[in-house]
Every structure is written in C-alpha cells, then in structure tokens.
Scaffold this active site. Structure first.
Site, PDB file in Angstrom:
ATOM      1  N   CYS A 159      50.987  37.687  37.995  1.00 12.57           N
ATOM      2  CA  CYS A 159      50.304  38.747  38.732  1.00 12.57           C
ATOM      3  C   CYS A 159      48.897  38.296  39.087  1.00 12.57           C
ATOM      4  CB  CYS A 159      50.262  40.016  37.881  1.00 12.57           C
ATOM      5  SG  CYS A 159      49.477  41.423  38.710  1.00 12.57           S
TER       6      CYS A 159
ATOM      7  N   ASP B  83      46.291  40.035  38.924  1.00 11.15           N
ATOM      8  CA  ASP B  83      45.331  40.777  38.101  1.00 11.15           C
ATOM      9  C   ASP B  83      44.295  39.820  37.495  1.00 11.15           C
ATOM     10  OD1 ASP B  83      44.219  42.167  35.668  1.00 11.15           O
ATOM     11  OD2 ASP B  83      45.582  43.753  36.326  1.00 11.15           O
TER      12      ASP B  83
ATOM     13  N   ARG C 257      42.762  39.935  34.868  1.00 10.18           N
ATOM     14  CA  ARG C 257      42.858  39.789  33.409  1.00 10.18           C
ATOM     15  C   ARG C 257      43.994  38.852  33.008  1.00 10.18           C
ATOM     16  NH1 ARG C 257      43.780  46.000  32.487  1.00 10.18           N
ATOM     17  NH2 ARG C 257      45.089  45.485  34.287  1.00 10.18           N
TER      18      ARG C 257
ATOM     19  N   HIS D 166      52.728  41.783  33.124  1.00  7.24           N
ATOM     20  CA  HIS D 166      51.886  42.279  32.040  1.00  7.24           C
ATOM     21  C   HIS D 166      51.956  43.792  31.965  1.00  7.24           C
ATOM     22  CE1 HIS D 166      48.450  43.665  34.666  1.00  7.24           C
ATOM     23  NE2 HIS D 166      49.019  42.819  35.490  1.00  7.24           N
TER      24      HIS D 166
ATOM     25  N   CYS E 121      49.932  47.030  34.451  1.00  8.12           N
ATOM     26  CA  CYS E 121      49.887  46.470  35.811  1.00  8.12           C
ATOM     27  C   CYS E 121      49.683  47.578  36.841  1.00  8.12           C
ATOM     28  CB  CYS E 121      51.188  45.721  36.096  1.00  8.12           C
ATOM     29  SG  CYS E 121      51.273  44.987  37.744  1.00  8.12           S
TER      30      CYS E 121
END
Length: 208
Positions: A44, A46, A48, A100, A103
């Site tokens: 992803c 993202d 993080r 994750h 999300c």
C-alpha cells in the site's frame, strides 16, 4: 512524530551517505553494480508502510511496487510491467502482497464513500465487502470488520497475481516464484502471514 521540511530530507541524505561510507567505503560502488532482489513486494502507498524498515532489509533486497490499498488490477500496465520485469528479468523467488490494518482505502470501500478516481480504484474492495457482508457484519466491532476486510483484500490480490500472463508464462516454464499474502498490524508492528487457499487455486487451474 517528527515532521521534516524539504531541506531536512536533503541534509539527512548527506548524513546517511557518510554513515554508509563509514561502515563500508565501497558501499555505493557495490550498490551501483546492479540488482538481484529475491523479493517482489506489492504494498500500500500508506506513508506508515516503509517495507524496508519493517523487514530490516536494505537497498537491493526488495523490488517494490506500491499503490492505494495494494491492488493487483489486471488492467494496470504499471503493475503488470513491474511484475513481468521482476519475474522474467530479475527472476525473483517470492512475490509478497502486503496490506495493513487501518488502511484508508479499505475503510473508504467498506463505507462506500470513496469518490472519483479513488472510488473507481477501490471498487473491487467494495465488491469484496458486499460478497462477504454477512460474515463481516457478524463481527462485533467495525475495527474487526475492517481488519478482516483488509485480509480478504490481500488474499484476493494474491489470487489476481496468479491470473496474470506473466505468472502464467512462469508456471508453464516450471520455474516460478512462490506467492505470499501479508498484513501488517500497525498497532504492534508485526507481520501476519496469511494462510492462502493454494490447493483450491490449483484445482481451479490458476497455478500448478
């Protein structure tokens, strides 16, 4: 969390270079010789999700493609080019789809409130939720439902990888990478290695 301004990033790069050269004067010379990563990671976007950090790997060890909600779309030429290069040129040994918990793309699909390009992109996750709605809605909390949907999404994307022409050619050749589905638990930092229905996929003819 410490937020950097733009110039901090440039200065940090210079610090990192000096740290690497202190460890090994030939570090960058070796790095520039080429790559032979054993892993293709599809994760992803993202912020993080720094996959190198979570797996303690360095430059040259992971070939990485990232997009919103770690989708494997059979019409995404960017992903298909990455996959073909990884399988046929780099000859990676493992392909990992890594999602994750927490999300945003999964949550938007679950709630049905994504709009525009993002709405189109995460629509397969929305369909996945509707397909499994009875089971997911039976879970006691929304967070548990979102976590489970993230895991279903990863498994669905691994299945999609097996349907690609690049993987089909690899399967026919008899030399192919193994596939894996991971979910990162952001609350603990732990990677959850998901069980995959490999035998079912073999019976369907998706893989040997």
């Amino acid at each position: 969390m410490h937020y950097h301004d733009y110039q901090d990033l440039i200065e940090n790069n210079l610090i990192w270079i000096q740290e690497k050269l202190a460890e090994d004067k030939a570090y960058f010379e070796k790095l520039a010789r080429g790559q032979k990563p054993p892993f293709l990671f599809i994760g992803c976007s993202d912020s993080r999700m720094p996959l190198n950090s979570f797996t303690k790997t360095g430059p040259g060890e992971l070939f990485i493609h990232r997009n919103v909600a770690n989708q494997v779309s059979l019409t995404d030429m960017n992903l298909l080019a990455v996959l073909e290069y990884a399988v046929e040129v780099l000859q990676v040994q493992h392909i990992v789809i890594c999602g994750h918990h927490g999300c945003g793309g999964v949550e938007a699909a679950y709630k049905g409130n994504a709009r525009g390009a993002v709405g189109n992109w995460v629509n397969p996750i929305r369909e996945l939720y509707l397909k499994n709605r009875h089971e997911l809605d039976a879970l006691p909390t929304e967070q548990e439902r979102l976590n489970r949907l993230s895991e279903y999404n990863v498994i669905a994307q691994v299945e999609n990888i097996c349907k690609t022409s690049a993987m089909n050619r690899a399967y026919q050749s008899g030399v192919f990478p193994s596939v894996h589905g991971w979910v990162l638990e952001l609350t603990s930092g732990r990677i959850k290695d998901l069980p995959l229905p490999l035998q079912e996929w073999r019976e369907l003819g998706l893989m040997p």
